[in-house]
Design a protein around this motif. Structure first.
Motif, PDB file in Angstrom:
ATOM      1  N   GLU A   1       0.842  -1.191   0.000  1.00 49.62           N
ATOM      2  CA  GLU A   1       0.000   0.000   0.000  1.00 49.62           C
ATOM      3  C   GLU A   1       0.883   1.249   0.000  1.00 49.62           C
ATOM      4  O   GLU A   1       1.874   1.324   0.728  1.00 49.62           O
ATOM      5  CB  GLU A   1      -0.895   0.002   1.237  1.00 49.62           C
ATOM      6  CG  GLU A   1      -1.768   1.256   1.361  1.00 49.62           C
ATOM      7  CD  GLU A   1      -2.551   1.302   2.659  1.00 49.62           C
ATOM      8  OE1 GLU A   1      -3.231   2.317   2.907  1.00 49.62           O
ATOM      9  OE2 GLU A   1      -2.467   0.320   3.430  1.00 49.62           O
ATOM     10  N   HIS A   2       0.510   2.225  -0.804  1.00 53.84           N
ATOM     11  CA  HIS A   2       1.230   3.499  -0.842  1.00 53.84           C
ATOM     12  C   HIS A   2       0.661   4.417   0.239  1.00 53.84           C
ATOM     13  O   HIS A   2      -0.546   4.616   0.320  1.00 53.84           O
ATOM     14  CB  HIS A   2       1.076   4.173  -2.208  1.00 53.84           C
ATOM     15  CG  HIS A   2       1.770   3.448  -3.323  1.00 53.84           C
ATOM     16  ND1 HIS A   2       3.002   3.828  -3.811  1.00 53.84           N
ATOM     17  CD2 HIS A   2       1.404   2.356  -4.036  1.00 53.84           C
ATOM     18  CE1 HIS A   2       3.363   3.003  -4.780  1.00 53.84           C
ATOM     19  NE2 HIS A   2       2.402   2.102  -4.944  1.00 53.84           N
TER      20      HIS A   2
ATOM     21  N   GLN B   1       1.749   8.087   2.913  1.00 57.80           N
ATOM     22  CA  GLN B   1       2.664   9.172   3.236  1.00 57.80           C
ATOM     23  C   GLN B   1       2.832   9.220   4.752  1.00 57.80           C
ATOM     24  O   GLN B   1       1.869   9.027   5.500  1.00 57.80           O
ATOM     25  CB  GLN B   1       2.153  10.513   2.719  1.00 57.80           C
ATOM     26  CG  GLN B   1       2.268  10.656   1.203  1.00 57.80           C
ATOM     27  CD  GLN B   1       2.053  12.088   0.756  1.00 57.80           C
ATOM     28  OE1 GLN B   1       1.201  12.793   1.286  1.00 57.80           O
ATOM     29  NE2 GLN B   1       2.834  12.520  -0.229  1.00 57.80           N
TER      30      GLN B   1
ATOM     31  N   ASP C   1       7.070   9.527   1.251  1.00 61.98           N
ATOM     32  CA  ASP C   1       6.313   8.513   0.536  1.00 61.98           C
ATOM     33  C   ASP C   1       6.810   7.154   0.996  1.00 61.98           C
ATOM     34  O   ASP C   1       8.008   6.974   1.265  1.00 61.98           O
ATOM     35  CB  ASP C   1       6.513   8.646  -0.974  1.00 61.98           C
ATOM     36  CG  ASP C   1       5.952   9.944  -1.523  1.00 61.98           C
ATOM     37  OD1 ASP C   1       5.027  10.495  -0.900  1.00 61.98           O
ATOM     38  OD2 ASP C   1       6.454  10.408  -2.562  1.00 61.98           O
TER      39      ASP C   1
ATOM     40  N   LEU D   1       5.925   2.556   1.070  1.00 64.37           N
ATOM     41  CA  LEU D   1       5.150   1.355   0.790  1.00 64.37           C
ATOM     42  C   LEU D   1       5.025   0.569   2.089  1.00 64.37           C
ATOM     43  O   LEU D   1       5.991   0.469   2.853  1.00 64.37           O
ATOM     44  CB  LEU D   1       5.846   0.492  -0.262  1.00 64.37           C
ATOM     45  CG  LEU D   1       6.008   1.103  -1.652  1.00 64.37           C
ATOM     46  CD1 LEU D   1       6.846   0.177  -2.540  1.00 64.37           C
ATOM     47  CD2 LEU D   1       4.660   1.367  -2.294  1.00 64.37           C
ATOM     48  N   THR D   2       3.855   0.015   2.348  1.00 64.83           N
ATOM     49  CA  THR D   2       3.644  -0.796   3.541  1.00 64.83           C
ATOM     50  C   THR D   2       2.944  -2.096   3.174  1.00 64.83           C
ATOM     51  O   THR D   2       2.264  -2.189   2.151  1.00 64.83           O
ATOM     52  CB  THR D   2       2.799  -0.069   4.607  1.00 64.83           C
ATOM     53  OG1 THR D   2       1.444   0.031   4.146  1.00 64.83           O
ATOM     54  CG2 THR D   2       3.336   1.324   4.889  1.00 64.83           C
TER      55      THR D   2
ATOM     56  N   VAL E   1      10.583   0.727  -3.749  1.00 67.51           N
ATOM     57  CA  VAL E   1      10.123  -0.395  -4.571  1.00 67.51           C
ATOM     58  C   VAL E   1      11.172  -1.501  -4.656  1.00 67.51           C
ATOM     59  O   VAL E   1      10.849  -2.639  -5.002  1.00 67.51           O
ATOM     60  CB  VAL E   1       9.735   0.106  -5.981  1.00 67.51           C
ATOM     61  CG1 VAL E   1      10.961   0.524  -6.778  1.00 67.51           C
ATOM     62  CG2 VAL E   1       8.924  -0.933  -6.731  1.00 67.51           C
TER      63      VAL E   1
ATOM     64  N   SER F   1      10.066  -4.669  -2.858  1.00 65.05           N
ATOM     65  CA  SER F   1       8.746  -5.205  -3.207  1.00 65.05           C
ATOM     66  C   SER F   1       8.567  -6.660  -2.781  1.00 65.05           C
ATOM     67  O   SER F   1       7.547  -7.032  -2.184  1.00 65.05           O
ATOM     68  CB  SER F   1       8.500  -5.079  -4.713  1.00 65.05           C
ATOM     69  OG  SER F   1       8.448  -3.726  -5.103  1.00 65.05           O
TER      70      SER F   1
ATOM     71  N   ASP G   1      10.548   5.973   0.820  1.00 60.18           N
ATOM     72  CA  ASP G   1      11.480   6.653  -0.080  1.00 60.18           C
ATOM     73  C   ASP G   1      12.215   7.672   0.798  1.00 60.18           C
ATOM     74  O   ASP G   1      11.587   8.563   1.365  1.00 60.18           O
ATOM     75  CB  ASP G   1      10.735   7.379  -1.203  1.00 60.18           C
ATOM     76  CG  ASP G   1      10.058   6.415  -2.168  1.00 60.18           C
ATOM     77  OD1 ASP G   1      10.482   5.245  -2.236  1.00 60.18           O
ATOM     78  OD2 ASP G   1       9.107   6.834  -2.848  1.00 60.18           O
TER      79      ASP G   1
ATOM     80  N   SER H   1      12.023  11.180  -1.587  1.00 61.34           N
ATOM     81  CA  SER H   1      10.636  11.616  -1.411  1.00 61.34           C
ATOM     82  C   SER H   1      10.529  13.093  -1.771  1.00 61.34           C
ATOM     83  O   SER H   1      11.261  13.921  -1.206  1.00 61.34           O
ATOM     84  CB  SER H   1      10.188  11.415   0.042  1.00 61.34           C
ATOM     85  OG  SER H   1       9.823  10.081   0.296  1.00 61.34           O
TER      86      SER H   1
ATOM     87  N   ARG I   1      11.927   8.448 -11.799  1.00 61.41           N
ATOM     88  CA  ARG I   1      11.904   9.209 -10.552  1.00 61.41           C
ATOM     89  C   ARG I   1      13.072  10.193 -10.484  1.00 61.41           C
ATOM     90  O   ARG I   1      12.912  11.348 -10.075  1.00 61.41           O
ATOM     91  CB  ARG I   1      12.005   8.258  -9.352  1.00 61.41           C
ATOM     92  CG  ARG I   1      10.796   7.368  -9.123  1.00 61.41           C
ATOM     93  CD  ARG I   1      11.163   6.287  -8.112  1.00 61.41           C
ATOM     94  NE  ARG I   1      10.082   5.368  -7.829  1.00 61.41           N
ATOM     95  CZ  ARG I   1       9.260   5.453  -6.803  1.00 61.41           C
ATOM     96  NH1 ARG I   1       9.394   6.453  -5.939  1.00 61.41           N
ATOM     97  NH2 ARG I   1       8.311   4.575  -6.605  1.00 61.41           N
TER      98      ARG I   1
END
Length: 278
Positions: free
Chosen positions: A3-4, A6, A15, A17-18, A38, A41, A58, A63, A188
């Motif tokens: 899940e993205h 902040q 930013d 990911l969880t 990422v 992942s 990030d 970020s 990015r």
């Protein structure tokens, strides 16, 4: 699937990911240069499935919400502060800390300075910083491997890396990083200010002091085909860990362990966590 989110901190919004339940065992994963969350992942998915709450931010400079302009704001003290601020946001008194490349350098420093907060440490590719610093100073092989750092600190590094459709930036990831990740990272890092933020980690770095021994349970994973880190510092790392220590050497794997050998790394990481539940 990750899940993205902040993560608000005093420095700005990261930013991230969880994966996994928020009341699960907290695991914080720190990416390296020139990558992003990422890169974790595969590990995020497995950790989440193992009832851990895995968070991969990030980091500073990567970020957009935490991209200061001054080089001094990328010193290791600031980077360690980000780790603690993220942990504080989630209310974690203690957490498992995982880092690759520059993320490992930050993880070593955090574990050295705040052993009360770090349940376990998993460092990937980068040895204990005192062992690495000595190797850079005394070992000819490591000196040659680390020569690239001066180029990344130069004022022309951005222009060089992004020229010809980022040809030299893309070359850094070879071999080992999947093409779809390479495309993501390059996209990015071509955003305004992003590559400068990433390079400022090198410009602010000063490996001239000791961080001291690591007392928390530590797993260090190094690979034989790592062009940036030789065996001298990797083998010497055990001299700098006084807590439970495990060293794993992956054969025929490049520097990009989390993406090139995700199954092997994730298996070792889970074993390490299970061996140290408290």
């Amino acid at each position: 699937m990750a899940e993205h989110i902040q993560i608000p901190t005093p420095a700005g919004k990261f930013d991230a990911l969880t994966a996994g339940p928020e009341d699960g065992r907290p695991v914080l994963l720190l990416h390296g240069f020139p990558e992003a969350a990422v890169e974790w992942s595969e590990q995020l998915g497995v950790l989440g499935g193992a009832e851990c709450f895995a968070v991969a931010p990030d980091q500073r400079g990567y970020s957009p919400g935490v991209r200061p302009e001054q080089v001094a704001e990328y010193r290791v003290e600031e980077l360690v502060g980000d780790v603690l601020a993220i942990a504080d946001h989630f209310g974690w008194e203690r957490f498992d800390l995982v880092g690759h490349d520059w993320g490992a350098a930050v993880a070593w420093s955090t574990a050295a300075e705040h052993p009360d907060r770090v349940r376990t440490l998993t460092a990937v590719s980068i040895p204990h910083l005192d062992a690495f610093t000595r190797a850079v100073r005394e070992d000819e092989d490591q000196q040659q491997r680390s020569a690239y750092m001066q180029a990344l600190r130069s004022s022309t590094a951005e222009k060089t890396l992004l020229a010809d459709n980022a040809a030299k930036l893309r070359r850094i990831y070879y071999p080992g990083v999947p093409q779809h990740h390479v495309d993501d990272y390059v996209q990015r890092l071509t955003e305004p200010g992003a590559l400068t933020g990433a390079l400022n980690w090198y410009r602010a770095s000063r490996f001239n002091g000791e961080i001291g021994p690591i007392t928390v349970p530590t797993l260090f994973v190094w690979s034989t085909e790592d062009v940036a880190v030789g065996s001298t510092a990797a083998l010497a790392t055990e001299q700098h860990v006084t807590g439970p220590y495990r060293f794993e050497m992956l054969q025929e794997v490049s520097h990009w362990i989390p993406e090139e050998a995700p199954d092997s790394l994730t298996r070792l990481l889970l074993q390490h966590l299970l061996a140290h539940p408290e």
